[in-house]
Design an enzyme around this catalytic site. Sequence first.
Site, PDB file in Angstrom:
ATOM      1  N   HIS A 241      42.932  39.436  34.572  1.00 45.93           N
ATOM      2  CA  HIS A 241      42.377  40.438  35.480  1.00 45.93           C
ATOM      3  C   HIS A 241      42.642  40.083  36.951  1.00 45.93           C
ATOM      4  O   HIS A 241      42.094  40.724  37.854  1.00 45.93           O
ATOM      5  CB  HIS A 241      40.865  40.551  35.226  1.00 45.93           C
ATOM      6  N   LYS A 243      44.402  39.710  40.653  1.00 47.96           N
ATOM      7  CA  LYS A 243      45.249  40.468  41.568  1.00 47.96           C
ATOM      8  C   LYS A 243      45.650  39.510  42.667  1.00 47.96           C
ATOM      9  O   LYS A 243      44.809  39.056  43.447  1.00 47.96           O
ATOM     10  CB  LYS A 243      44.522  41.669  42.172  1.00 47.96           C
ATOM     11  N   ASP A 248      56.207  32.986  49.980  1.00 48.49           N
ATOM     12  CA  ASP A 248      56.680  31.706  50.524  1.00 48.49           C
ATOM     13  C   ASP A 248      55.581  30.649  50.595  1.00 48.49           C
ATOM     14  O   ASP A 248      55.693  29.699  51.382  1.00 48.49           O
ATOM     15  CB  ASP A 248      57.291  31.896  51.918  1.00 48.49           C
ATOM     16  N   HIS A 434      35.498  50.130  43.936  1.00 48.12           N
ATOM     17  CA  HIS A 434      36.080  49.097  43.086  1.00 48.12           C
ATOM     18  C   HIS A 434      36.054  47.729  43.751  1.00 48.12           C
ATOM     19  O   HIS A 434      36.441  46.723  43.157  1.00 48.12           O
ATOM     20  CB  HIS A 434      37.528  49.494  42.736  1.00 48.12           C
ATOM     21  N   LYS A 436      34.879  44.230  44.867  1.00 48.73           N
ATOM     22  CA  LYS A 436      33.967  43.226  44.308  1.00 48.73           C
ATOM     23  C   LYS A 436      33.671  42.208  45.414  1.00 48.73           C
ATOM     24  O   LYS A 436      34.543  41.412  45.780  1.00 48.73           O
ATOM     25  CB  LYS A 436      34.602  42.517  43.105  1.00 48.73           C
ATOM     26  N   ASP A 441      23.450  35.966  53.870  1.00 49.52           N
ATOM     27  CA  ASP A 441      22.892  35.445  55.121  1.00 49.52           C
ATOM     28  C   ASP A 441      23.888  35.388  56.277  1.00 49.52           C
ATOM     29  O   ASP A 441      23.743  34.567  57.184  1.00 49.52           O
ATOM     30  CB  ASP A 441      22.297  34.056  54.897  1.00 49.52           C
TER      31      ASP A 441
END
Length: 516
Positions: A241, A243, A248, A434, A436, A441
Amino acid sequence: MTATPAPILADLARDASWVTLLVFALDWLIRIGLSVRVVMRRTGVGEALSWLTIVLLLPFAGAVIYLVLGENRLGTHRARETVRLHRAHAGSRSALRRRPTTGSPAVPDDLPPDARAIHRQAQHITELPALPGNALELISDSHEALARLAEDIDAARERCHLEFFIWSDGGAVDGVVEALVRAAERGVACRVLVDAVGGKGFFRGGRSSRRRLRAAGVEVVASLPAGLFRAVLRRLDLRNHRKLAVIDGRVAYTGSLNMIDPATFKADAGVGAWVDAMVRVEGSAAEALDLTFREDWQLETDEDLPPLTRRPARNAPPDDDGVAPEVAAAISGGGGAVQVVPSGPILHPESIHRLLIASIYAARDNVTLTTPYFVPDESLLIALTSAAARGVDTLVVLPERSDSFLVRHASSAYLGELLAAGVKVAKFRGGLLHTKSVTVDGHLSLFGTVNLDMRSFYLNFELTLLVYGRDFTRRLTSLQQSYVVQSNMARLDDWRRRPFPTRLLDNTARLLGPLL
């Protein structure tokens, strides 16, 4: 017509009774055996009870469901290779720990002790400290993120590494594809790793960009291949899952955005455009992210990719300390200390879950979470309600519409307990939120690919950045607040007035929560 003799009928009835008895005995033998297996695995209580319910209430079918989906079967060879490769790359992690820095502390001096404790906990899990001296850019527009990635690919000199769960052609994605083609044609080593299930259209489509990439010399590999034969050996719903893109070894991208254009991806799903965010990292954390890719690549291909020599940013000579001027300027203006935390079903599957719980308990003033899928276990629910009870401004931001029927109803079942405890819940109206993210604080951020459900916590290969510092956290908090502005606040009275069929469906879906 000759009547069947009574003795023959009696024999048939007796044989049928024995068959029925044997089937009955076999069914209960399987149920009891699998129930013992569930109990002895010592998983979470909620998960165990859910599986016991399925196994005991569904004759034979419950056993089949459990054997297909009940255990973290990655395959013996793959599980063994995962552990071996992680150990084999210990030298690379050690080199990163010894990497000279600009003098910035790993964790900024003005952070409270709780943040330092979380840093130590994450270091124990990942064997990497927070890496200081990173220029961090939060990109909240998906089209901009893809355009910036294409620009960095066009500036690549040695290699481009991309790893995504979903790859869907069209729109802004085509710009990334063309940039990869141009890079490969000028001799840059380009490698693309896409989950076999999330990217099934990419691998099967006759007009997929996969063919164009391979024709140009880009290496394209399916992560965690799926098929009927493999279903016997391992769970097919354990997915990659992550991404991630690394250019380089000096610039990296990660976050919630798949290789999709939100203007075209699932446009007919009825949930609106997908709303994502990515972070562009320039600095030592990019090397740690590249290490994550190299381990994943080697697991699929057996190709051991050596780390690159550290290079300055494009078109900029290094300063006396070997740091590109624009990176040094970003650091002095509030660069972030970043800790890279990969997770998966083999190595420390509980790592992200525990770090999230620790972060919520560390909150003193405020904690905000955004997620598309919210199916908490008991420990996360207690952490959130306890935070609100001790006066912490606790906010959870969810999409008003979800693309998952079961998750939508399971989430709804938990809202009453949260709202009654004082947790604020915002329902985002502007599409399928979508992103996440977690902010605590004003000084700690968790940002990456992890949803707030048990699948992300324990089953999928995920990636999270822990960012220690007020500058990035302030920017992420501002993004979260922009979501709140486009949201309706959930009300406890409205939740209690749900019609009975909806409440029944919500509570039924909640029983499956630990399995979603």
